[in-house]
Scaffold this motif. Structure first.
Motif, PDB file in Angstrom:
ATOM      1  N   GLY A 121       0.784  -1.221   0.000  1.00  0.00           N
ATOM      2  CA  GLY A 121       0.000   0.000   0.000  1.00  0.00           C
ATOM      3  C   GLY A 121       0.821   1.279   0.000  1.00  0.00           C
ATOM      4  N   ALA A 122       0.142   2.367   0.369  1.00  0.00           N
ATOM      5  CA  ALA A 122       0.752   3.703   0.384  1.00  0.00           C
ATOM      6  C   ALA A 122       0.426   4.354   1.722  1.00  0.00           C
ATOM      7  N   PRO A 272       3.845   5.349  -2.031  1.00  0.00           N
ATOM      8  CA  PRO A 272       3.937   3.901  -1.807  1.00  0.00           C
ATOM      9  C   PRO A 272       4.945   3.566  -0.712  1.00  0.00           C
ATOM     10  N   THR A 273       4.639   2.530   0.057  1.00  0.00           N
ATOM     11  CA  THR A 273       5.529   2.104   1.141  1.00  0.00           C
ATOM     12  C   THR A 273       5.839   0.619   0.964  1.00  0.00           C
ATOM     13  N   SER A 274       6.916   0.348   0.266  1.00  0.00           N
ATOM     14  CA  SER A 274       7.340  -1.021  -0.019  1.00  0.00           C
ATOM     15  C   SER A 274       8.491  -1.402   0.897  1.00  0.00           C
ATOM     16  N   ASP A 297      -1.746  -0.208  -4.196  1.00  0.00           N
ATOM     17  CA  ASP A 297      -1.239   1.146  -4.005  1.00  0.00           C
ATOM     18  C   ASP A 297       0.275   1.225  -3.924  1.00  0.00           C
ATOM     19  N   VAL A 298       0.948   0.100  -3.694  1.00  0.00           N
ATOM     20  CA  VAL A 298       2.406   0.126  -3.634  1.00  0.00           C
ATOM     21  C   VAL A 298       3.006   0.483  -4.996  1.00  0.00           C
ATOM     22  N   THR A 300       0.926   2.414  -7.587  1.00  0.00           N
ATOM     23  CA  THR A 300       0.351   3.751  -7.727  1.00  0.00           C
ATOM     24  C   THR A 300      -0.934   3.787  -6.916  1.00  0.00           C
ATOM     25  N   PRO A 301      -1.094   4.752  -5.999  1.00  0.00           N
ATOM     26  CA  PRO A 301      -2.339   4.832  -5.232  1.00  0.00           C
ATOM     27  C   PRO A 301      -3.559   4.890  -6.142  1.00  0.00           C
TER      28      PRO A 301
END
Length: 348
Positions: A121-122, A272-274, A297-298, A300-301
């Motif tokens: 996600g983001a 994004p938060t990977s 979302d990781v 593109t949101p």
């Protein structure tokens, strides 16, 4: 909330898939793969599944009980969940990290599973870069929604959420997150809510929801962008610059105006938060060759429906990869790790 409906579960297959992130994309992929007979493990730093759907979207839009029902359906299908567990590689800190009690390395998952899906996600809000953003009463919308939702579903005390009764609220932005803030703060007693957008209402993908809010008394101002937030210690207003659209771009004009405010919430997007800090050089295709996939979302949101559709689509690609390449072990873990390092260094 149904993330995936399994009509008939297939016989067990000799492959294991790890899914990092229990939001809509990850949960949909988990349902598809479990239904097809694969062993599926889902890792998430939060105390239960659902991602932003569970921990940020207002209850009036998506009640937590429906999310929990969807997760239980996946458990019955055989999906194994590992909550309060964060998968790390070079991950920076982000919203929700305080719930993580266990940490698992990405390298370990690469060694234990045949394929990985990163659907984290983001969870990092874009910061508003104007003078005064540090004043008391100014919030990023994502963190604000998260704290309110966590109080509503019993994880936080209401003491952690600000008191909005009688307040004048200015919301910067016109997406679904901005809409959610308007909904929540009106429920919490805000006296006046004003949404301000740098383009026209017609440019907002949440325009139907915003029209409903306007009919209920929310003020909407088009073609304006914040120039600075006013106040000494606490916010007392926002100075906006009028905008115009030139060849599709937003351009500030010299015309300014001020809106009085006790609360300012900016909803200008998430990042994004990977567990892999940077995904560059169009490296998604390259990493797929190693059995590492991305969804939601990781990348593109986007909205919930798109994330669910993408989760199904990437699960099908994972299955194709497992049946076509995984038995050959084309990329051993050590090579995968070196490839990721190369990607991070921009050597694609």
């Amino acid at each position: 909330m149904k993330f995936y409906i399994c009509r008939e579960k297939s016989e067990p297959r000799p492959f294991k898939v790890a899914i990092i992130g229990a939001g809509p994309a990850g949960l949909t992929a988990a349902g598809y793969l479990a239904c097809r007979g694969y062993e599926v493990h889902v890792y998430d730093k939060m105390p239960e599944g659902g991602g932003m759907v569970a921990f940020a979207i207002p209850e009036v839009r998506i009640p937590i009980r429906t999310v929990r029902e969807g997760v239980r359906d996946l458990e019955k299908l055989g999906v194994s969940f590992h909550f309060r567990t964060k998968v790390v590689y070079d991950s920076p800190k982000e919203l929700g990290d305080e719930w993580a009690e266990h940490f698992v390395s990405l390298e370990r998952l690469m060694s234990e599973f045949d394929a990985l899906l990163i659907a984290t996600g983001a969870w990092k809000p874009r910061k508003l870069k104007v003078p005064g953003v540090e004043l008391e009463g100014v919030y990023d919308a994502l963190s604000l929604l998260h704290s309110i939702k966590m109080a509503r579903i019993g994880y936080y005390s209401w003491d952690r959420a600000p008191d909005f009764k009688g307040s004048r609220v200015v919301i910067i932005g016109a997406g679904y997150t901005a809409v959610d803030v308007a909904i929540e703060l009106r429920f919490l007693g805000a006296e006046k809510v004003t949404m301000v957008y740098r383009r026209s209402l017609e440019h907002s993908y949440a325009k139907a929801e915003i029209r409903k809010l306007i009919s209920e008394g929310v003020e909407f101002i088009e073609h304006a962008t914040p120039a600075r937030i006013l106040g000494e210690e606490k916010v007392r207003g926002v100075e906006f610059a009028k905008t115009k659209i030139v060849e599709g771009n937003v351009v500030m004009t010299d015309e300014h105006f001020v809106i009085d405010a006790d609360v300012v919430a900016y909803a200008i997007g998430q990042l994004p938060t990977s567990p892999i800090k940077e995904i560059v050089c169009a490296s998604e295709k390259m990493l797929e060759e190693t059995g590492i996939f991305f969804a939601g979302d990781v990348i593109t949101p986007r909205n919930i429906g798109t994330a669910i559709r993408e989760g199904r689509a990437v699960a099908e690609r994972i299955e194709e990869w497992l049946l076509r390449k995984a038995p050959r072990r084309v990329f051993p873990v050590a090579i995968t790790g070196r490839l990721i390092v190369g990607v991070l260094g921009g050597k694609c």
